[in-house]
Design a protein around this motif. Structure first.
Motif, PDB file in Angstrom:
ATOM      1  N   GLN A 124       0.807  -1.372  -0.117  1.00 35.53           N
ATOM      2  CA  GLN A 124       0.064   0.159  -0.022  1.00 35.53           C
ATOM      3  C   GLN A 124       0.764   1.374   0.102  1.00 35.53           C
ATOM      4  O   GLN A 124       0.526   2.248  -0.795  1.00 35.53           O
ATOM      5  CB  GLN A 124      -0.886   0.027   1.203  1.00 35.53           C
TER       6      GLN A 124
ATOM      7  N   GLN B  78       2.629   1.946  -3.318  1.00 33.79           N
ATOM      8  CA  GLN B  78       1.600   2.437  -4.238  1.00 33.79           C
ATOM      9  C   GLN B  78       1.492   4.220  -3.807  1.00 33.79           C
ATOM     10  O   GLN B  78       1.300   4.954  -4.693  1.00 33.79           O
ATOM     11  CB  GLN B  78       0.237   1.519  -4.015  1.00 33.79           C
ATOM     12  N   LEU B  79       1.128   4.186  -2.464  1.00 31.98           N
ATOM     13  CA  LEU B  79       0.786   5.682  -2.253  1.00 31.98           C
ATOM     14  C   LEU B  79       1.812   6.451  -2.449  1.00 31.98           C
ATOM     15  O   LEU B  79       1.592   7.842  -2.748  1.00 31.98           O
ATOM     16  CB  LEU B  79       0.275   5.643  -0.862  1.00 31.98           C
TER      17      LEU B  79
ATOM     18  N   SER C  11       1.785   8.438  -5.225  1.00 34.90           N
ATOM     19  CA  SER C  11       0.602   9.158  -5.702  1.00 34.90           C
ATOM     20  C   SER C  11       0.710  10.392  -5.898  1.00 34.90           C
ATOM     21  O   SER C  11       1.498  11.303  -5.051  1.00 34.90           O
ATOM     22  CB  SER C  11      -0.739   8.577  -4.927  1.00 34.90           C
TER      23      SER C  11
ATOM     24  N   HIS D  26      -0.592  11.354   5.805  1.00 37.97           N
ATOM     25  CA  HIS D  26      -1.164  10.830   4.306  1.00 37.97           C
ATOM     26  C   HIS D  26      -0.957   9.357   4.228  1.00 37.97           C
ATOM     27  O   HIS D  26      -1.831   8.752   3.762  1.00 37.97           O
ATOM     28  CB  HIS D  26      -0.173  11.641   3.159  1.00 37.97           C
ATOM     29  N   LEU D  27       0.069   8.658   4.388  1.00 34.10           N
ATOM     30  CA  LEU D  27       0.386   7.485   4.176  1.00 34.10           C
ATOM     31  C   LEU D  27      -0.462   6.554   5.035  1.00 34.10           C
ATOM     32  O   LEU D  27      -1.198   5.651   4.607  1.00 34.10           O
ATOM     33  CB  LEU D  27       1.770   6.950   4.207  1.00 34.10           C
TER      34      LEU D  27
ATOM     35  N   ASN E  79      -4.294   6.271   4.943  1.00 33.55           N
ATOM     36  CA  ASN E  79      -4.975   5.808   3.754  1.00 33.55           C
ATOM     37  C   ASN E  79      -4.729   4.213   3.518  1.00 33.55           C
ATOM     38  O   ASN E  79      -5.664   3.555   2.578  1.00 33.55           O
ATOM     39  CB  ASN E  79      -4.353   6.503   2.637  1.00 33.55           C
ATOM     40  N   THR E  80      -3.947   3.641   4.218  1.00 34.88           N
ATOM     41  CA  THR E  80      -3.880   2.115   4.408  1.00 34.88           C
ATOM     42  C   THR E  80      -4.755   1.604   5.577  1.00 34.88           C
ATOM     43  O   THR E  80      -4.990   0.586   5.556  1.00 34.88           O
ATOM     44  CB  THR E  80      -2.419   1.840   4.671  1.00 34.88           C
TER      45      THR E  80
END
Lengths: 476, 312
Positions: free
Chosen positions: A357, A360-361, A364, A384-385, A388-389
């Protein structure tokens, strides 16, 4: 103040436009055209709304909450010691405060030895007759059946048989209960493994060989309680009284322990392992996976190689091995070793998930934008990271809870789990399975609760996945 | 292709080495030792025994000897069963576990693919709904519960028919294998069914299926040569982990059905702290599983033309 300016038009001729200071006034805020038609929903609110629409998941959620509450607060409402053994109430089925008859303690029972009857006469076995009378000397109950019969001429002993169906031939009298080796002893107290059923007792005279005829007595057992046990409930209890015994909503086990209170205390163990092992694995996984994914490069390489190795370990095999290594000493319950072994073997899943994850992030757009604005690594990770996971991780947590409960149950079932007398649902299944044919409730209740809880978590996990991660939504 | 296989085999060997080391270290952290074994022994006997099993040497030396022997394929001699070598135990009891495991895998892949396909083809219909329900039950009920109820059911059938329809325990004939194998593969079957269904549903929405329909191919042809062939691929990848699950899941089933398999031996060895047997069986199982997964991956690469092994 007026200002004159010249602009070039396509004709090439200068044209004069006059501007007043009004033209430079601050524009009014344009309200009204962009009112949000719906309230803004956060990610979690949105997920909750979607979860609420899924009826199955809500039922599962309620079930989980109820079971957890029952194990947490059950002992306050149902104050029965799960370790207390009542020998008079072994392997009882569910009951709700029934009335039972008080009978005399078996220690007070005295065998009747007739005087004037020969103990060991010489007589031909084939000519022995059946006893003329065969009766009870006190009400027959599950605590004991007191039998008395008339002496048979020439007998040097008697054999007592017990059957659950009426015997018709001398060769099929049922289970041999005892052999009496004196012709003048005419009583016997049977208290071997009695249930509240119909029994057919047969007495047959003996003189070396058994007689060709027998006498049968049909007995219907009521539930009884021994005088000393009755007096611990009601000090004034007398023989023949009816006493109300405590309810056993789930019955008792083979050692006379209350099954409901054991299910509650066993649930504490099973759920503790079921919740904490995945929780700790996820904590470790998020930390390790986060580091691995964020920093990448060599760190990532080494960490991933190591997780690959740990993942290749055969799970149950190493679970047993580690459990022995972190061993439980005498008198310990073995919960700690189980927890440590589970975490040691299952942190790899969340680690890989988080790493994927984060990888990927990290690339982004919104993270790049944040980095461009000067965000520090820690801020990026926590702002942020990780948030979002969280959804994906929560889903994997929900699925790993039932598998942890399963692992505990498996190990306890093959006797490699928590150490007795500590109960867990798995070890209760192991205890109960031994008497499954005669008293199935001892196995069925713990097995059913495992199945219900695991089922609820699986359904809840499906629902959460659909709600939290629409991309992963299972195709309907 | 060859490079890929060699690379995988090498990393597999490394993994087995890792497993062996972890097992060795784990066994030397276990409190208690197998020589004491509940009996008081005189110091002389103790010394002799330690010498016999090489326990008098420092741990590092023991480790080197252990790895060397393992490379030769020698797992040592059992501590508790006099003079029986671990290799002997494996040779005698692994075939039992393996036969049971292979039979279980055969049942669950064939039934799982059929059930999953049915649920996928008739999605939303009764068969799909019941199938989904059955899958949930299969995943949520522990295998020992199925084992116990299965035994009970068979006992009742045996009683009813008055003959032994199926034996409920023990080992020897094909009939002995049926019930344990069914119980063993139930949860894997549930997973496979679910996987097959969702994989099929994904394939059904692909463009090439629409093309096939537009060409006017018959339904059955589309199903067998387009849908099934593509949908079955993820199921094959799952076979590696499935073999792992079924072989290690054998502990419980072997325990309930009194099958003389390797799993039962392992549990027994752990209870008796039989170092060499524990280490030998762990490494053997570990190696077996690691190479099974590699084998499945290679087969997968051969079957799926989209995956080119030489590039991997």
């Amino acid at each position: 103040m007026t200002l004159e300016t010249t602009t070039n038009t396509n004709q090439g001729k200068p044209q004069i436009i006059s501007l007043s200071s009004d033209d430079f006034a601050v524009a009014e805020k344009n309200t009204g055209t962009q009112v949000l038609s719906r309230p803004s929903l956060s990610y979690w609110k949105d997920a909750w709304i979607r979860l609420k629409k899924n009826k199955q998941s809500i039922v599962a959620l309620v079930t989980v909450i109820l079971v957890v509450l029952a194990t947490l607060f059950g002992p306050l409402l149902y104050q029965v010691d799960p370790a207390e053994q009542v020998m008079g109430r072994v392997s009882e089925g569910p009951s709700f405060g029934k009335h039972v008859t008080v009978i005399d303690d078996s220690s007070n029972f005295k065998d009747t030895i007739l005087e004037g009857v020969e103990a060991s006469p010489t007589f031909e076995a084939a000519k022995l007759e059946a006893a003329t009378t065969f009766e009870l000397t006190q009400p027959a109950s599950s605590q004991g059946v007191a039998l008395k019969w008339s002496p048979v001429k020439g007998a040097s002993g008697y054999a007592i048989y017990r059957a659950t169906e009426k015997p018709t031939v001398v060769t099929n009298l049922g289970v041999p209960i005892t052999e009496i080796t004196a012709g003048n002893q005419v009583t016997y107290l049977d208290n071997y493994d009695l249930k509240e059923k119909h029994y057919f007792y047969s007495v047959i005279a003996k003189n070396v060989e058994e007689a060709p005829t027998f006498k049968t007595l049909e007995v219907r057992l009521t539930e009884g309680i021994l005088l000393t046990d009755a007096q611990s409930i009601d000090p004034n209890a007398k023989i023949g009284d009816s006493v109300k015994i405590p309810a056993k909503p789930f019955g008792t086990d083979a050692l006379g322990r209350d099954l409901l209170s054991r299910l509650i205390s066993g649930g504490r163990v099973s759920l503790f392992i079921g919740f904490f092992a995945p929780f700790l694995s996820v904590l470790i996984g998020v930390a390790v996976g986060g580091i691995s994914g964020y920093f990448g490069g060599k760190t990532d390489n080494w960490i991933m190689r190591f997780t690959d190795f740990v993942m290749a370990l055969p799970f149950l095999l190493f679970m047993i091995l580690f459990k022995v290594v972190f061993g439980a000493g005498p008198g310990e319950d073995g919960i700690g070793p189980m927890l440590v072994s589970l975490v040691a073997l299952s942190w790899t899943g969340p680690t890989r998930l988080t790493r994927g994850q984060i990888l990927q992030l990290r690339e982004s757009e919104f993270v790049q934008a944040s980095r461009l604005l000067g965000a520090k690594p820690l801020y990026l990770i926590f702002r942020h990271l990780l948030p979002n996971t969280l959804g994906v991780i929560l889903v994997s947590l929900t699925f790993s809870i039932p598998s942890a409960i399963f692992t505990e149950a498996f190990l306890s079932f093959i006797g490699m789990g928590v150490a007795p007398p500590t109960a867990s649902w798995g070890s209760m299944c192991n205890d109960g399975v031994k008497s499954f044919l005669t008293t199935p409730h001892e196995f069925i209740f713990p097995a059913a609760i495992i199945a219900i809880v695991v089922l609820a978590f699986n359904i809840l996990g499906d629902g959460l996945r659909d709600a939290l991660d629409p991309k992963m939504r299972s195709i309907e | 292709m060859l490079r890929y296989v060699i690379k995988r085999l090498f990393s597999g060997l490394l993994t087995v080495y890792f497993i062996a080391t972890v097992t060795f270290l784990a066994m030397h952290f276990v409190p208690g030792d197998p020589i004491t074994g509940g009996k008081a022994r005189s110091p002389e006997i103790r010394k002799n025994l330690e010498q016999k099993y090489g326990l008098d040497k420092p741990v590092s030396v023991q480790y080197v000897i252990y790895i060397k022997n393992m490379l030769k394929g020698d797992f040592g001699i059992s501590y508790t069963q006099q003079n029986r070598s671990v290799n002997d135990i494996i040779r005698a009891h692994f075939p039992v576990s393996a036969t049971l495991g292979i039979f279980a895998i055969l049942i669950c892949t064939s039934v799982g693919i059929v059930m999953g396909s049915l649920a996928g083809v008739y999605r939303g219909r009764a068969i799909d709904k019941w199938g989904t329900f059955a899958v949930l039950i299969g995943i949520s009920v522990p295998s020992f519960v199925f084992a116990v109820f299965g035994q009970y059911l068979i006992t009742e059938i045996n009683k009813f028919t008055g003959s032994t329809f199926l034996p409920v325990g023990g080992w020897g004939t094909f009939k002995h294998m049926v019930l344990p194998a069914i119980v063993l593969e139930l949860s894997t079957l549930a997973f496979l069914t679910r996987l097959m269904r969702s994989s099929l549903l994904e394939v059904v929405n692909q463009d090439y299926i629409r093309t096939a329909k537009a060409k006017g191919l018959p339904q059955l042809r589309i199903f067998f040569s387009h849908e099934l062939r593509n949908a079955i691929l993820p199921v094959i990848t799952f076979l590696g982990p499935a073999i792992a699950a079924i072989t290690t899941g054998g502990f419980v089933v072997e325990y309930v059905f009194a099958i003389p398999g390797l799993g039962q031996y392992f549990v027994q060895a752990v209870q008796q702290l039989d170092y060499t047997v524990i280490m030998g069986l762990t490494v053997f199982y570990g190696a077996f599983l690691v190479f099974m997964v590699i084998l499945v991956d290679i087969i997968y690469g051969l079957i799926d033309p989209r995956i080119s092994l030489s590039k991997a």
